[in-house]
Design a protein around this motif. Sequence first.
Motif, mmCIF file in Angstrom:
data_model
loop_
_atom_site.group_PDB
_atom_site.id
_atom_site.type_symbol
_atom_site.label_atom_id
_atom_site.label_comp_id
_atom_site.label_asym_id
_atom_site.label_seq_id
_atom_site.Cartn_x
_atom_site.Cartn_y
_atom_site.Cartn_z
ATOM 1 N N ASN A 8 0.800 -1.216 0.000
ATOM 2 C CA ASN A 8 0.000 0.000 0.000
ATOM 3 C C ASN A 8 0.832 1.265 0.000
ATOM 4 O O ASN A 8 0.717 2.104 0.882
ATOM 5 N N ASP A 11 -0.949 4.398 0.545
ATOM 6 C CA ASP A 11 -1.478 4.657 1.870
ATOM 7 C C ASP A 11 -0.371 5.000 2.862
ATOM 8 O O ASP A 11 -0.486 5.887 3.676
ATOM 9 N N TYR A 12 0.706 4.239 2.807
ATOM 10 C CA TYR A 12 1.788 4.465 3.745
ATOM 11 C C TYR A 12 3.108 4.288 3.009
ATOM 12 O O TYR A 12 3.360 3.265 2.409
ATOM 13 N N LEU A 19 0.496 9.306 8.265
ATOM 14 C CA LEU A 19 -0.887 9.052 8.608
ATOM 15 C C LEU A 19 -1.355 10.063 9.623
ATOM 16 O O LEU A 19 -0.577 10.624 10.366
ATOM 17 N N THR A 99 -5.443 5.120 13.703
ATOM 18 C CA THR A 99 -5.058 5.724 12.428
ATOM 19 C C THR A 99 -6.272 5.955 11.570
ATOM 20 O O THR A 99 -7.242 5.216 11.628
ATOM 21 N N LYS A 100 -6.198 7.014 10.797
ATOM 22 C CA LYS A 100 -7.266 7.263 9.844
ATOM 23 C C LYS A 100 -6.873 6.616 8.539
ATOM 24 O O LYS A 100 -5.939 7.036 7.868
ATOM 25 N N SER A 101 -7.570 5.578 8.188
ATOM 26 C CA SER A 101 -7.195 4.820 7.004
ATOM 27 C C SER A 101 -8.385 4.043 6.493
ATOM 28 O O SER A 101 -9.203 3.549 7.258
ATOM 29 N N GLU A 102 -8.474 3.927 5.181
ATOM 30 C CA GLU A 102 -9.543 3.113 4.614
ATOM 31 C C GLU A 102 -9.195 1.639 4.720
ATOM 32 O O GLU A 102 -10.057 0.783 4.770
ATOM 33 N N SER A 103 -7.914 1.387 4.727
ATOM 34 C CA SER A 103 -7.474 -0.002 4.798
ATOM 35 C C SER A 103 -7.231 -0.393 6.242
ATOM 36 O O SER A 103 -6.655 0.357 7.015
ATOM 37 N N MET A 106 -2.435 -2.423 8.295
ATOM 38 C CA MET A 106 -1.360 -1.505 8.613
ATOM 39 C C MET A 106 -0.044 -2.186 8.292
ATOM 40 O O MET A 106 0.402 -3.075 9.015
ATOM 41 N N SER A 151 -13.892 5.412 9.835
ATOM 42 C CA SER A 151 -12.731 5.774 9.023
ATOM 43 C C SER A 151 -11.443 5.652 9.838
ATOM 44 O O SER A 151 -10.347 5.714 9.293
#
Length: 181
Positions: A8, A11-12, A19, A99-103, A106, A151
């Motif tokens: 990802n 994302d990260y 994040l 954490t704010k993440s859609e996935s 981590m 979220s």
Amino acid sequence: MDFPPNPNPDDYTHFPHNLDISEFQLSDFLVLDDGEVDSVRSDSASQSTESHGASGSTGPVPVNDPHMTAATTSTMKCKDQRVKRSNKVDGGTRVAFRTKSESEIMDDGFKWRKYGKKMVKNNPNPRNYYRCSTRGCHVKKRVEREREDPSYVITTYDGMHNHESPCILYLNQLPWTPHSS
DNA sequence: CGACTTTGACCCGCGC
DNA sequence: GCGCGGGTCAAAGTCG
């Protein structure tokens, strides 16, 4: 050796610097009553800047948490009774990240194997249980979405890795990396 | 074929 | 003592 898992990159780039993240040490406040939680977290905040982030992935790194909600604290306090039982985890280290993440995945550079999934009370979202898939390493983590705001993902690590991240090991093998010297 | 995920069952501690 | 809820196990299925 394969390239370490990092599916990802959008994302990260590396856990968890870019994040919207908050973190806290559960062992610090789980045993406390409502009124004391904030004061402890504020106290912890004074230490947070030194140990910035958790790119080492294993050390407890308490910080002040502006995103922490009453719902979150109540959820975490529910875990208190479980903590008493699970205090036998390696090293007794327990660190949680919000954490704010859609996935929900981590990617912290370690390889995790899922071993359980459970619907928990007061949360429509399931909690997932992972264990480090490295032989001899018994670190575990729980991943669940926050009830109030799905979220946000709450990731809780139990224990200390007794090995380097596959990411680090890979980087160490590269001739250009500063680690190689 | 090995590693991983899924999922229901089981275990255990806690509150009533 | 019993029921509830969280955490773990393990068999079966899936995937590369």
